[in-house]
Motif scaffolding. Structure first.
Motif, PDB file in Angstrom:
ATOM      1  N   CYS A  94       0.832  -1.214   0.000  1.00  0.00           N
ATOM      2  CA  CYS A  94       0.000   0.000   0.000  1.00  0.00           C
ATOM      3  C   CYS A  94       0.862   1.258   0.000  1.00  0.00           C
ATOM      4  O   CYS A  94       0.537   2.260  -0.647  1.00  0.00           O
ATOM      5  CB  CYS A  94      -0.926   0.005   1.222  1.00  0.00           C
ATOM      6  N   SER A  95       1.984   1.207   0.717  1.00  0.00           N
ATOM      7  CA  SER A  95       2.835   2.399   0.829  1.00  0.00           C
ATOM      8  C   SER A  95       3.474   2.773  -0.498  1.00  0.00           C
ATOM      9  O   SER A  95       3.974   3.897  -0.648  1.00  0.00           O
ATOM     10  CB  SER A  95       3.917   2.174   1.887  1.00  0.00           C
ATOM     11  N   ALA A  96       3.473   1.844  -1.469  1.00  0.00           N
ATOM     12  CA  ALA A  96       4.036   2.168  -2.788  1.00  0.00           C
ATOM     13  C   ALA A  96       3.247   3.282  -3.466  1.00  0.00           C
ATOM     14  O   ALA A  96       3.757   3.931  -4.393  1.00  0.00           O
ATOM     15  CB  ALA A  96       4.051   0.915  -3.663  1.00  0.00           C
ATOM     16  N   PHE A  97       2.011   3.536  -3.018  1.00  0.00           N
ATOM     17  CA  PHE A  97       1.179   4.580  -3.621  1.00  0.00           C
ATOM     18  C   PHE A  97       1.192   5.865  -2.804  1.00  0.00           C
ATOM     19  O   PHE A  97       0.471   6.810  -3.138  1.00  0.00           O
ATOM     20  CB  PHE A  97      -0.258   4.060  -3.775  1.00  0.00           C
ATOM     21  N   ASP A  98       2.006   5.904  -1.733  1.00  0.00           N
ATOM     22  CA  ASP A  98       2.095   7.121  -0.926  1.00  0.00           C
ATOM     23  C   ASP A  98       2.594   8.284  -1.776  1.00  0.00           C
ATOM     24  O   ASP A  98       3.584   8.160  -2.531  1.00  0.00           O
ATOM     25  CB  ASP A  98       3.055   6.920   0.257  1.00  0.00           C
ATOM     26  N   GLY A  99       1.920   9.428  -1.646  1.00  0.00           N
ATOM     27  CA  GLY A  99       2.375  10.639  -2.322  1.00  0.00           C
ATOM     28  C   GLY A  99       1.994  10.729  -3.774  1.00  0.00           C
ATOM     29  O   GLY A  99       2.240  11.757  -4.408  1.00  0.00           O
ATOM     30  N   THR A 100       1.414   9.677  -4.355  1.00  0.00           N
ATOM     31  CA  THR A 100       0.997   9.755  -5.758  1.00  0.00           C
ATOM     32  C   THR A 100      -0.331  10.490  -5.851  1.00  0.00           C
ATOM     33  O   THR A 100      -1.113  10.527  -4.907  1.00  0.00           O
ATOM     34  CB  THR A 100       0.868   8.349  -6.366  1.00  0.00           C
ATOM     35  N   ASP A 101      -0.596  11.073  -7.015  1.00  0.00           N
ATOM     36  CA  ASP A 101      -1.821  11.846  -7.197  1.00  0.00           C
ATOM     37  C   ASP A 101      -3.029  10.913  -7.243  1.00  0.00           C
ATOM     38  O   ASP A 101      -3.051   9.939  -8.004  1.00  0.00           O
ATOM     39  CB  ASP A 101      -1.750  12.647  -8.496  1.00  0.00           C
ATOM     40  N   PHE A 102      -4.007  11.196  -6.422  1.00  0.00           N
ATOM     41  CA  PHE A 102      -5.242  10.429  -6.401  1.00  0.00           C
ATOM     42  C   PHE A 102      -6.401  11.415  -6.369  1.00  0.00           C
ATOM     43  O   PHE A 102      -6.694  12.024  -5.343  1.00  0.00           O
ATOM     44  CB  PHE A 102      -5.299   9.501  -5.181  1.00  0.00           C
ATOM     45  N   GLN A 103      -7.014  11.614  -7.532  1.00  0.00           N
ATOM     46  CA  GLN A 103      -8.141  12.535  -7.667  1.00  0.00           C
ATOM     47  C   GLN A 103      -7.810  13.913  -7.097  1.00  0.00           C
ATOM     48  O   GLN A 103      -8.581  14.509  -6.341  1.00  0.00           O
ATOM     49  CB  GLN A 103      -9.383  11.937  -6.995  1.00  0.00           C
ATOM     50  N   GLY A 104      -6.621  14.372  -7.441  1.00  0.00           N
ATOM     51  CA  GLY A 104      -6.215  15.714  -7.045  1.00  0.00           C
ATOM     52  C   GLY A 104      -5.631  15.829  -5.656  1.00  0.00           C
ATOM     53  O   GLY A 104      -5.288  16.934  -5.220  1.00  0.00           O
ATOM     54  N   LYS A 105      -5.499  14.716  -4.934  1.00  0.00           N
ATOM     55  CA  LYS A 105      -4.926  14.749  -3.590  1.00  0.00           C
ATOM     56  C   LYS A 105      -3.811  13.724  -3.478  1.00  0.00           C
ATOM     57  O   LYS A 105      -3.704  12.808  -4.281  1.00  0.00           O
ATOM     58  CB  LYS A 105      -6.003  14.462  -2.534  1.00  0.00           C
ATOM     59  N   ARG A 106      -2.984  13.867  -2.445  1.00  0.00           N
ATOM     60  CA  ARG A 106      -1.896  12.932  -2.179  1.00  0.00           C
ATOM     61  C   ARG A 106      -2.071  12.390  -0.758  1.00  0.00           C
ATOM     62  O   ARG A 106      -2.211  13.163   0.179  1.00  0.00           O
ATOM     63  CB  ARG A 106      -0.530  13.609  -2.336  1.00  0.00           C
ATOM     64  N   TYR A 107      -2.080  11.072  -0.635  1.00  0.00           N
ATOM     65  CA  TYR A 107      -2.378  10.429   0.641  1.00  0.00           C
ATOM     66  C   TYR A 107      -1.242   9.510   1.081  1.00  0.00           C
ATOM     67  O   TYR A 107      -0.401   9.103   0.275  1.00  0.00           O
ATOM     68  CB  TYR A 107      -3.647   9.572   0.538  1.00  0.00           C
ATOM     69  N   LYS A 108      -1.292   9.181   2.364  1.00  0.00           N
ATOM     70  CA  LYS A 108      -0.519   8.051   2.892  1.00  0.00           C
ATOM     71  C   LYS A 108      -1.497   6.891   2.999  1.00  0.00           C
ATOM     72  O   LYS A 108      -2.526   6.982   3.652  1.00  0.00           O
ATOM     73  CB  LYS A 108       0.068   8.369   4.267  1.00  0.00           C
ATOM     74  N   TRP A 109      -1.186   5.768   2.323  1.00  0.00           N
ATOM     75  CA  TRP A 109      -2.110   4.645   2.220  1.00  0.00           C
ATOM     76  C   TRP A 109      -1.765   3.549   3.222  1.00  0.00           C
ATOM     77  O   TRP A 109      -0.606   3.175   3.370  1.00  0.00           O
ATOM     78  CB  TRP A 109      -2.097   4.069   0.808  1.00  0.00           C
ATOM     79  N   LEU A 110      -2.804   3.022   3.884  1.00  0.00           N
ATOM     80  CA  LEU A 110      -2.668   1.951   4.868  1.00  0.00           C
ATOM     81  C   LEU A 110      -3.509   0.756   4.433  1.00  0.00           C
ATOM     82  O   LEU A 110      -4.499   0.909   3.709  1.00  0.00           O
ATOM     83  CB  LEU A 110      -3.134   2.421   6.250  1.00  0.00           C
ATOM     84  N   PRO A 111      -3.160  -0.462   4.872  1.00  0.00           N
ATOM     85  CA  PRO A 111      -3.947  -1.644   4.470  1.00  0.00           C
ATOM     86  C   PRO A 111      -5.370  -1.574   5.017  1.00  0.00           C
ATOM     87  O   PRO A 111      -5.602  -1.120   6.135  1.00  0.00           O
ATOM     88  CB  PRO A 111      -3.182  -2.817   5.090  1.00  0.00           C
ATOM     89  N   TYR A 112      -6.318  -2.056   4.201  1.00  0.00           N
ATOM     90  CA  TYR A 112      -7.712  -2.166   4.626  1.00  0.00           C
ATOM     91  C   TYR A 112      -8.134  -3.627   4.488  1.00  0.00           C
ATOM     92  O   TYR A 112      -8.010  -4.224   3.410  1.00  0.00           O
ATOM     93  CB  TYR A 112      -8.618  -1.279   3.770  1.00  0.00           C
ATOM     94  N   TYR A 113      -8.622  -4.221   5.605  1.00  0.00           N
ATOM     95  CA  TYR A 113      -8.935  -5.654   5.627  1.00  0.00           C
ATOM     96  C   TYR A 113     -10.430  -5.950   5.588  1.00  0.00           C
ATOM     97  O   TYR A 113     -10.826  -7.107   5.643  1.00  0.00           O
ATOM     98  CB  TYR A 113      -8.344  -6.293   6.885  1.00  0.00           C
ATOM     99  N   GLY A 114     -11.271  -4.921   5.491  1.00  0.00           N
ATOM    100  CA  GLY A 114     -12.709  -5.148   5.607  1.00  0.00           C
ATOM    101  C   GLY A 114     -13.406  -5.503   4.310  1.00  0.00           C
ATOM    102  O   GLY A 114     -14.598  -5.780   4.314  1.00  0.00           O
ATOM    103  N   ALA A 115     -12.705  -5.496   3.162  1.00  0.00           N
ATOM    104  CA  ALA A 115     -13.349  -5.794   1.885  1.00  0.00           C
ATOM    105  C   ALA A 115     -13.674  -7.282   1.775  1.00  0.00           C
ATOM    106  O   ALA A 115     -13.091  -8.122   2.460  1.00  0.00           O
ATOM    107  CB  ALA A 115     -12.452  -5.356   0.731  1.00  0.00           C
ATOM    108  N   ALA A 116     -14.620  -7.606   0.877  1.00  0.00           N
ATOM    109  CA  ALA A 116     -15.056  -9.002   0.733  1.00  0.00           C
ATOM    110  C   ALA A 116     -13.935  -9.888   0.196  1.00  0.00           C
ATOM    111  O   ALA A 116     -13.736 -11.006   0.666  1.00  0.00           O
ATOM    112  CB  ALA A 116     -16.278  -9.060  -0.179  1.00  0.00           C
ATOM    113  N   ASN A 117     -13.191  -9.398  -0.802  1.00  0.00           N
ATOM    114  CA  ASN A 117     -12.093 -10.176  -1.388  1.00  0.00           C
ATOM    115  C   ASN A 117     -10.812  -9.871  -0.622  1.00  0.00           C
ATOM    116  O   ASN A 117     -10.251  -8.787  -0.722  1.00  0.00           O
ATOM    117  CB  ASN A 117     -11.928  -9.838  -2.873  1.00  0.00           C
ATOM    118  N   LYS A 118     -10.338 -10.838   0.160  1.00  0.00           N
ATOM    119  CA  LYS A 118      -9.171 -10.621   1.013  1.00  0.00           C
ATOM    120  C   LYS A 118      -7.880 -10.494   0.223  1.00  0.00           C
ATOM    121  O   LYS A 118      -6.861 -10.068   0.776  1.00  0.00           O
ATOM    122  CB  LYS A 118      -9.031 -11.774   2.017  1.00  0.00           C
TER     123      LYS A 118
END
Length: 666
Positions: A94-118
């Protein structure tokens, strides 16, 4: 003869044609070639995956094949544990996408485990309430979820045996022994059934160190909640009237899973974890309504006994303070005995475990560079693949419909499509639903019962005339009537508990009122009789004694001697004292006194020695992993009854039948 020869030639020719066709058909059956070499392992530690391929040789001209079986096989590799402090594999992706442009913003990305497909790479921006699928599949060897042994392979969650082999049938028993039969540990099971509990936090059970295969569950769904804290009183789950949602907790050096209903559903709460635990965990119930039963089960080793005496307990390591360049982690280290915390100096004879360590020692990248491939002149814009990003947009949650007593919050959720160089547009929900599940539009909130101030009636005025005061009780209570600490109701103005009262001016006449004498205080000898003597107003009502000070106050006591008098002596016992130990059998003592019929202390020789009650008894004989049955001495040196037995010659006497906390006659 000619016809016979021609027939034989024809049969032989047909036979040769048939054999030739069968051989040609056999040669044209699809078949597998040999397996290739195993590829590079997907991870350097912590169970990686490698694969090899084989080629299907086919005679079909439609591009398909008739080979049976997979063209690729997988196996686990580098199954050794990773060094301490190494970054989580999914977090790293997830951290590989840190600082990249995402819909006009830049985020620090963390793992999310709540989705249906693990096995999708779903990440959540730090501080936001939505998640995004960055990749359809995580890298091979990524854990499906925290606390699980299973890993993702080619986007699918695959079973990993306890021998760390892919698709292995080896499983752990309740004792965490790989392939074991469960004989190396024993089960501890129980049901907490106390129903009439005070509103708030109530202790259920203490889960000791070294516990494995923990499972705790409400027998019946209720509006109560479960809570966990350590022996120092620090909460890990649902502390201080703050209720968590379902999540995984990293506590006691293991992963504990907490599950409860969502969206206002009434479902039994469940807590489960693999273990083994590195510190005692105190299980509590936050009581709001009658308890319907809390079932608990865990396992303890038959061969690794609980530590004796004072010993060190440790908590789980905190998150690393830095993501790279060298940070540190900390954990709780404290001295314990009998599932209670004590000052550190009592464990000074043992080596103290370290409470901090370094982590994420890898160098930080200096810059993030983006590479662009120039478009060849022969391309046209219509030939370029334009990235299309479907995503859910959410508004902020609305204010809860109620301040307490289970309300609802709502928010808007809509689907958007963004393309480079174009304005973001709203699309039909079905287009985003094909990419990821739609976030919740409703959720339950403010689940605790409502609390408010409750007052009693005002007391009578403190004076019969002039200025006095009145008082009343003011307490914070639930709708059901249970009492809470005052701080729960501080959002509301607390009603006054005292007020001034004004009566008519003091011009009344007063005199003493005398009641009848009581019975004599003794049945034999000289005793005392009492009678009420009160200052009363002529207009009615009792007033303070100083209002009648102009008159001599009659006596309220007098001596008395009953006519019929005979001596009678009996043993009396006091309450049991504190136990010398909290477990594994201690001693406790109570006072035994000889009284006469007037409850006066007499020489023990006047009472019947055959009826002497037992003065000492055993106590807290349960094992140390169970709660103590009676209170014990807090002093670690304890009370040694063996040194005091010589002072009580009748200490070993058997308990006289019919003994109680009241007098024992002879």
């Amino acid at each position: 003869m000619m016809k016979l020869c021609l027939s034989l030639v024809t049969v032989q020719a047909l036979g040769l044609i048939s054999i030739s066709y069968a051989l040609r058909k056999r040669r044209q059956i699809d078949y597998w070639g040999p397996w290739g070499e195993w590829g590079e392992c997907s991870r350097t530690c912590g169970i990686g995956v490698t694969f090899r391929d084989r080629h299907c040789y086919s005679y079909r001209r439609d591009g398909g094949s008739s080979c049976i079986g997979p063209f690729r096989s997988y196996r686990s590799c580098n199954i050794q544990d990773c060094p301490e402090g190494l970054r989580d594999f999914r977090e790293e992706q997830c951290s590989a996408f840190d600082g990249t442009d995402f819909q006009g913003k830049r985020y620090k990305w963390l793992p999310y485990y709540g989705a249906a497909n693990k096995c999708e790479l779903n990440c959540i921006p730090q501080g936001e309430n939505f998640y995004y699928r960055h990749k359809e599949a995580v890298k091979d060897g990524t854990l499906c979820e925290p606390g699980s042994r299973n890993i993702c392979v080619d986007g699918v969650c695959k079973t990993v045996g306890c021998d760390n082999m892919l698709e292995s049938s080896q499983v752990e028993d309740k004792c965490l022994q790989c392939g074991g039969d469960g004989s190396s540990c024993y089960a501890v099971r129980g049901t907490f059934t106390a129903a009439d509990l005070p509103i708030g936090y109530n202790q259920i059970h203490v889960i000791p160190i070294g516990t494995t295969s923990i499972h705790i569950q409400e027998a019946v769904p209720t509006r109560n909640f479960l809570a966990i804290k350590n022996v120092r009183g620090e909460y890990y789950l649902n502390g201080h009237w703050t209720i968590d949602y379902s999540r995984a907790l990293y506590i006691a050096n293991t992963v504990i899973h907490y599950e409860r209903g969502t969206e206002g559903d009434l479902a039994s709460e469940v807590i489960h974890g693999r273990g083994p635990t590195s510190e005692p965990l105190i299980l509590e119930i936050i009581s709001q309504e009658p308890n319907q039963g809390i079932e608990y089960e865990y396992y303890l080793s038959r061969y690794h006994k609980q530590p004796e005496g004072y010993f060190w307990s440790v908590g789980s390591w905190s998150l690393c303070s830095k993501e790279c360049g060298g940070g540190y982690q900390t954990r709780l280290v404290f001295c314990t005995i009998d599932n209670e915390a004590y000052p550190d100096y009592l464990c000074r004879d043992q080596v103290r475990p370290r409470s901090n360590k370094t982590c994420n020692a890898q160098s930080c990248p200096r810059t993030k560079q983006l590479s662009f491939i120039p478009q060849p002149s022969v391309w046209t814009s219509s030939q370029c693949l334009t990235p299309r990003v479907y995503s859910w947009k959410t508004t902020e949650w609305s204010t809860c419909s109620v301040t307490c007593g289970r309300g609802q919050q709502t928010r808007s959720v809509y689907c958007t499509l963004s393309e480079p160089g174009q304005v973001e547009v709203v699309r039909d929900d079905s287009e985003c639903a094909a990419v990821t599940a739609k976030p919740l539009t409703h959720q339950a909130c403010n689940l605790l019962q409502c609390a408010s101030w409750r007052t009693t009636d005002w007391t009578e005025c403190s004076v019969s005339c002039g200025e006095g005061v009145q008082t009343r009780s003011v307490s914070c209570v639930l709708e059901s009537g249970g009492q809470l600490p005052d701080f729960v109701c501080l959002a509301q103005t607390k009603p006054p508990a005292v007020r001034v009262c004004l009566l008519n001016s003091c011009t009344d006449n007063f005199s003493w009122y005398i009641g009848t004498w009581s019975a004599c205080s003794v049945t034999c000898g000289e005793g005392i009789q009492n009678r009420p003597v009160s200052c009363m107003s002529h207009s009615g009502g009792k007033v303070p004694d100083f209002a009648c000070s102009a008159q001599l106050k009659p006596s309220s006591t007098q001596s008395c001697v009953p006519d019929d008098c005979s001596e009678f002596f009996s043993w009396h016992v006091g309450a049991w004292g504190l136990c010398s130990k909290s477990c594994q059998t201690g001693k406790r003592r109570r006072q035994v006194i000889c009284y006469d019929q007037d409850r006066k202390h007499q020489d023990p020789e006047k009472c019947d020695p055959r009826a002497y009650p037992r003065e000492f008894e055993d106590c807290n004989s349960q094992p140390c992993f169970l709660p103590q049955k009676v209170p014990s001495f807090p002093d670690p040196t304890g009370f040694n009854p063996d040194e005091d037995l010589s002072a009580f010659p009748n200490a070993g006497s058997p308990l006289f039948p019919g003994e109680s906390l009241s007098a024992l006659g002879h």
